[in-house]
Design a protein around this motif. Structure first.
Motif, short mmCIF file in Angstrom:
data_model
loop_
_atom_site.label_atom_id
_atom_site.label_comp_id
_atom_site.label_asym_id
_atom_site.label_seq_id
_atom_site.Cartn_x
_atom_site.Cartn_y
_atom_site.Cartn_z
N CYS A 111 33.02 33.00 48.73
CA CYS A 111 33.18 32.00 47.67
C CYS A 111 32.87 30.62 48.22
CB CYS A 111 34.61 31.98 47.15
SG CYS A 111 35.24 33.56 46.61
N HIS A 137 33.95 33.26 37.12
CA HIS A 137 34.43 32.79 38.42
C HIS A 137 35.13 33.88 39.25
CE1 HIS A 137 33.96 28.36 37.74
NE2 HIS A 137 33.94 28.78 36.48
N ARG A 138 35.32 35.06 38.69
CA ARG A 138 36.15 36.06 39.36
C ARG A 138 35.56 37.46 39.23
NH1 ARG A 138 37.87 32.35 41.48
NH2 ARG A 138 39.94 31.39 41.40
N GLN A 145 39.43 41.28 43.24
CA GLN A 145 38.93 40.29 44.20
C GLN A 145 39.91 40.06 45.35
OE1 GLN A 145 37.21 36.77 42.50
NE2 GLN A 145 37.73 35.55 44.28
N CYS A 194 38.44 36.83 49.08
CA CYS A 194 37.33 35.88 49.14
C CYS A 194 37.32 35.11 50.46
CB CYS A 194 37.47 34.92 47.96
SG CYS A 194 36.00 33.97 47.68
#
Length: 293
Positions: free
Chosen positions: A163, A231-232, A236, A243
């Protein structure tokens, strides 16, 4: 009388070159894909985007896939009678021309009504079709990711999801300006700001500015990764999906083109109150005759 001492000539010292801040993903080159879903009206960004990901990130042109969103607004037989449909078709043709001119072949036009769900469904289907050992960069057309030079080590340590944080890029005038075809985009927008981090009033949850920049399609042979939101990813934060941050990435939205894009989004789509407030805050800031940062 002794001759005066002659000073030895000064020896110039050359500082060693600074270590690069970012490097291409060379070790992943044979397994690396890029995907991008974008509105046809954003086509002036396309050439800059392809050149960045081909040269700075190291994605092969034949491994790039683009979906150009150009919604159909009228019956196809009457398109010439509708100025909006005409403009949309022209923008889509310009986007496709720009991408093909840069050497990208896999360009697909999408005409359904735009939504985040549409974008995620198309992207998730694409991920499912990838071989399990492939890596994917999925970026918006105004998002230019960078990767540090220790990525080989991180991947060897079984990191599979990466990320980064948005860093707005602004012109020297610190106002919204028109994007040009040349010089390179980072030279047109050299100032680094963090505009989105201060959009919302104190006390409110900050705007999400972290994005997934790179991930393995199927870590440890598990089912293919899928996007939960722009965004995800799902799962995750599990052991294999946590990330790994790679620093900031450049976000190019301080343009007159982006102002028009926000106006279009507010005019044509319904948003939840929080997202609409964010768009209106951005629009107010970009329209103001004052420095953005």
């Amino acid at each position: 009388v002794a001759a005066p001492a002659v000073a030895a000539p000064a020896v110039a010292t050359v500082a060693p070159p600074a270590a690069p801040l970012h490097c291409p993903l060379t070790t992943l080159r044979d397994r690396l894909h890029l995907a991008c879903f974008f509105d046809a009206d954003s086509h002036p960004l396309a050439r800059h985007f392809v050149r960045h990901y081909a040269t700075v990130v190291g994605v092969r042109l034949e491994r790039m896939t683009f979906w150009v969103h150009a919604p159909t607004t009228t019956d196809a037989n009457r398109v010439d009678d509708d100025p909006r449909a005409n403009a949309t078709a022209a923008a889509a043709a310009a986007a496709e021309h720009s991408l093909h001119a840069e050497g990208v072949d896999d360009v697909r036009r999408i005409s359904s009504r735009w939504s985040d769900k549409l974008m995620l469904n198309v992207t998730n289907d694409f991920i499912k079709a990838l071989p399990r050992d492939r890596w994917l960069v999925f970026a918006n057309i105004d998002e230019f990711f960078y990767f540090p030079c220790d990525m080989q080590r991180r991947i060897a340590e079984r990191k599979t999801t990466f990320c980064a944080d948005m860093e707005d890029r602004v012109a020297q005038s610190r106002r919204a300006v028109e994007l040009r075809e040349a010089p390179p985009i980072d030279e047109q927008f050299p100032v680094r700001c963090r505009i989105r981090q201060s959009l919302r009033p104190r006390g409110q949850r900050p705007t999400t500015t972290e994005k997934i920049t790179l991930f393995l399609a199927s870590p440890a042979g598990r089912p293919h990764r899928q996007y939960k939101s722009p965004h995800r990813l799902f799962s995750q934060y599990g052991k294999l999906g946590r990330c790994n941050n790679t620093g900031p990435f450049s976000h190019y939205t301080a343009t007159t083109m982006y102002v028009q894009a926000i106006e279009k989004k507010l005019r044509n789509f319904r948003w939840n109150p929080t997202v609409e407030m964010d768009y209106r805050s951005q629009l107010k800031l970009l329209r103001a005759d004052a420095p953005l940062c």
